[in-house]
Design a protein around this motif. Structure first.
Motif, PDB file in Angstrom:
ATOM      1  N   ILE A  27       0.854  -1.185   0.000  1.00  0.00           N
ATOM      2  CA  ILE A  27       0.000   0.000   0.000  1.00  0.00           C
ATOM      3  C   ILE A  27       0.891   1.237   0.000  1.00  0.00           C
ATOM      4  CG2 ILE A  27      -1.763   1.296   1.257  1.00  0.00           C
ATOM      5  CD1 ILE A  27      -2.661  -1.405   2.463  1.00  0.00           C
ATOM      6  N   ILE A  28       0.648   2.117  -0.965  1.00  0.00           N
ATOM      7  CA  ILE A  28       1.380   3.371  -1.055  1.00  0.00           C
ATOM      8  C   ILE A  28       0.363   4.479  -0.809  1.00  0.00           C
ATOM      9  CG2 ILE A  28       2.728   4.906  -2.542  1.00  0.00           C
ATOM     10  CD1 ILE A  28       3.480   2.318  -4.149  1.00  0.00           C
ATOM     11  N   GLU A  29       0.628   5.320   0.189  1.00  0.00           N
ATOM     12  CA  GLU A  29      -0.308   6.401   0.514  1.00  0.00           C
ATOM     13  C   GLU A  29       0.280   7.739   0.107  1.00  0.00           C
ATOM     14  OE1 GLU A  29      -2.526   6.429   4.110  1.00  0.00           O
ATOM     15  OE2 GLU A  29      -2.141   4.312   4.460  1.00  0.00           O
ATOM     16  N   THR A  30      -0.522   8.506  -0.624  1.00  0.00           N
ATOM     17  CA  THR A  30      -0.171   9.875  -0.977  1.00  0.00           C
ATOM     18  C   THR A  30      -1.162  10.773  -0.238  1.00  0.00           C
ATOM     19  OG1 THR A  30      -1.641  10.092  -2.882  1.00  0.00           O
ATOM     20  CG2 THR A  30       0.509   9.055  -3.279  1.00  0.00           C
ATOM     21  N   PRO A  31      -0.991  12.074  -0.296  1.00  0.00           N
ATOM     22  CA  PRO A  31      -1.951  12.935   0.397  1.00  0.00           C
ATOM     23  C   PRO A  31      -3.393  12.757  -0.089  1.00  0.00           C
ATOM     24  CG  PRO A  31       0.007  14.177  -0.136  1.00  0.00           C
ATOM     25  CD  PRO A  31       0.148  12.839  -0.809  1.00  0.00           C
ATOM     26  N   SER A  32      -3.578  12.352  -1.342  1.00  0.00           N
ATOM     27  CA  SER A  32      -4.947  12.293  -1.869  1.00  0.00           C
ATOM     28  C   SER A  32      -5.451  10.895  -2.207  1.00  0.00           C
ATOM     29  CB  SER A  32      -5.050  13.163  -3.123  1.00  0.00           C
ATOM     30  OG  SER A  32      -4.162  12.669  -4.109  1.00  0.00           O
ATOM     31  N   GLU A  33      -4.568   9.880  -2.227  1.00  0.00           N
ATOM     32  CA  GLU A  33      -5.028   8.552  -2.609  1.00  0.00           C
ATOM     33  C   GLU A  33      -4.175   7.450  -1.999  1.00  0.00           C
ATOM     34  OE1 GLU A  33      -4.804   8.842  -6.852  1.00  0.00           O
ATOM     35  OE2 GLU A  33      -2.681   8.385  -6.898  1.00  0.00           O
ATOM     36  N   ARG A  34      -4.728   6.232  -2.088  1.00  0.00           N
ATOM     37  CA  ARG A  34      -4.015   5.025  -1.677  1.00  0.00           C
ATOM     38  C   ARG A  34      -3.875   4.146  -2.908  1.00  0.00           C
ATOM     39  NH1 ARG A  34      -5.946   2.252   3.735  1.00  0.00           N
ATOM     40  NH2 ARG A  34      -5.276   0.571   2.418  1.00  0.00           N
ATOM     41  N   ILE A  35      -2.678   3.683  -3.178  1.00  0.00           N
ATOM     42  CA  ILE A  35      -2.430   2.766  -4.277  1.00  0.00           C
ATOM     43  C   ILE A  35      -2.208   1.394  -3.641  1.00  0.00           C
ATOM     44  CG2 ILE A  35      -0.929   2.195  -6.224  1.00  0.00           C
ATOM     45  CD1 ILE A  35      -0.172   5.270  -6.156  1.00  0.00           C
ATOM     46  N   VAL A  36      -3.068   0.449  -3.975  1.00  0.00           N
ATOM     47  CA  VAL A  36      -3.007  -0.887  -3.383  1.00  0.00           C
ATOM     48  C   VAL A  36      -2.583  -1.867  -4.470  1.00  0.00           C
ATOM     49  CG1 VAL A  36      -4.282  -2.674  -2.164  1.00  0.00           C
ATOM     50  CG2 VAL A  36      -4.856  -0.270  -1.782  1.00  0.00           C
ATOM     51  N   ILE A  37      -1.508  -2.606  -4.205  1.00  0.00           N
ATOM     52  CA  ILE A  37      -1.001  -3.593  -5.147  1.00  0.00           C
ATOM     53  C   ILE A  37      -1.175  -4.961  -4.490  1.00  0.00           C
ATOM     54  CG2 ILE A  37       0.985  -4.346  -6.521  1.00  0.00           C
ATOM     55  CD1 ILE A  37       2.087  -1.417  -5.997  1.00  0.00           C
ATOM     56  N   GLU A  38      -2.069  -5.765  -5.065  1.00  0.00           N
ATOM     57  CA  GLU A  38      -2.358  -7.099  -4.535  1.00  0.00           C
ATOM     58  C   GLU A  38      -1.434  -8.125  -5.197  1.00  0.00           C
ATOM     59  OE1 GLU A  38      -4.490  -7.828  -2.147  1.00  0.00           O
ATOM     60  OE2 GLU A  38      -5.638  -5.963  -2.020  1.00  0.00           O
ATOM     61  N   SER A  39      -0.960  -9.081  -4.426  1.00  0.00           N
ATOM     62  CA  SER A  39      -0.117 -10.192  -4.900  1.00  0.00           C
ATOM     63  C   SER A  39       1.110  -9.726  -5.682  1.00  0.00           C
ATOM     64  CB  SER A  39      -0.943 -11.154  -5.766  1.00  0.00           C
ATOM     65  OG  SER A  39      -2.047 -11.627  -5.060  1.00  0.00           O
ATOM     66  N   PRO A  40       1.877  -8.770  -5.129  1.00  0.00           N
ATOM     67  CA  PRO A  40       3.073  -8.315  -5.847  1.00  0.00           C
ATOM     68  C   PRO A  40       4.260  -9.235  -5.598  1.00  0.00           C
ATOM     69  CG  PRO A  40       2.917  -7.165  -3.785  1.00  0.00           C
ATOM     70  CD  PRO A  40       1.692  -8.056  -3.878  1.00  0.00           C
ATOM     71  N   MET A  41       5.285  -9.080  -6.413  1.00  0.00           N
ATOM     72  CA  MET A  41       6.562  -9.739  -6.160  1.00  0.00           C
ATOM     73  C   MET A  41       7.461  -8.665  -5.567  1.00  0.00           C
ATOM     74  SD  MET A  41       6.866 -11.966  -9.624  1.00  0.00           S
ATOM     75  CE  MET A  41       5.985 -10.790 -10.635  1.00  0.00           C
ATOM     76  N   VAL A  42       7.925  -8.884  -4.338  1.00  0.00           N
ATOM     77  CA  VAL A  42       8.686  -7.864  -3.626  1.00  0.00           C
ATOM     78  C   VAL A  42      10.066  -8.408  -3.278  1.00  0.00           C
ATOM     79  CG1 VAL A  42       8.731  -6.359  -1.595  1.00  0.00           C
ATOM     80  CG2 VAL A  42       6.538  -6.942  -2.656  1.00  0.00           C
ATOM     81  N   THR A  43      11.078  -7.604  -3.586  1.00  0.00           N
ATOM     82  CA  THR A  43      12.457  -7.966  -3.274  1.00  0.00           C
ATOM     83  C   THR A  43      13.101  -6.815  -2.519  1.00  0.00           C
ATOM     84  OG1 THR A  43      12.596  -9.238  -5.320  1.00  0.00           O
ATOM     85  CG2 THR A  43      14.660  -8.713  -4.248  1.00  0.00           C
TER      86      THR A  43
END
Length: 115
Positions: A27-43
């Motif tokens: 989840i990335i939060e900015t002042p005006s929105e939330r960007i939600v990335i489901e099932s990502p590949m994270v390193t």
């Protein structure tokens, strides 16, 4: 596309420590929105003491943030108006921005006015 164990060893020889993270969502939060990335590949990589996290793929959705409504107490409005000499509309706005915190509202309204 996770980093393979063979590639991990190569990176470690170069002084780069990496680690796959079994993330469910990012989840990335900015002042005006939330960007939600489901099932990502994270390193996660650590290079000379600096940490970097890479997010790849997944399903992305954007959620618009809504500001919680702040109820402004009439007694608080009158009190802040008396303390600052500011008009009601300005006082109400300051109280909303301060989430109803009287002290913060008074400070916001009086900053830079000198005594």
């Amino acid at each position: 596309m996770k980093v393979s164990p063979k590639d991990l060893k190569k990176l470690e020889k170069m002084g780069i420590k990496t680690q796959n993270i079994d993330a469910l969502r990012v989840i990335i939060e900015t002042p005006s929105e939330r960007i939600v990335i489901e099932s990502p590949m994270v390193t996660k990589a650590n290079v000379m003491g600096q940490e970097a996290i890479t997010v790849v793929g997944g399903t992305t959705r954007v959620e618009t943030k809504t500001e919680p409504s702040v109820e402004v107490n009439e007694d608080d409005v009158r009190f802040v108006m008396e303390q600052t000499g500011k008009p009601e509309g300005e006082v109400r706005e300051a109280l909303k921005k301060a989430n109803g915190d009287i002290a913060k509202a008074i400070l916001a309204l009086t900053e830079g006015q000198g005594s």
